[in-house]
Motif scaffolding. Structure first.
Motif: not given
Length: 77
Positions: A50-77
């Motif tokens: 249900k959580m995955i389905e919710t993220f897939l129905r709400n791409p903006a929420a998924l994008e925010i979470m992915l952006q957070e991980f991307k920023l973390l990755s950039q900070d660690l480089q």
């Protein structure tokens, strides 16, 4: 400096994984970590699906979470 960055990144990741989320169709708020644990214990449990389905129905929420991980990755480089 690197140790501080790693510590900060770890705290952010922990927050992302343990923050309770309101998922339609579930009786209570649940974190990604908790939903994953339920799935590992019983793959038929509905929380993670249900959580995955919710993220897939709400791409903006998924994008925010992915952006957070991307920023973390950039900070660690």
């Amino acid at each position: 400096m690197l140790r501080e960055k790693l510590y900060d990144a770890g705290e952010i990741i922990e927050t992302i994984l343990t923050q309770p989320l309101s998922i339609p169709g579930l009786p209570k708020n649940i974190s990604l970590q908790e939903a994953s644990k339920h799935y590992l214990a019983d793959p038929a449990s509905p929380e993670l699906k249900k959580m995955i389905e919710t993220f897939l129905r709400n791409p903006a929420a998924l994008e925010i979470m992915l952006q957070e991980f991307k920023l973390l990755s950039q900070d660690l480089q």
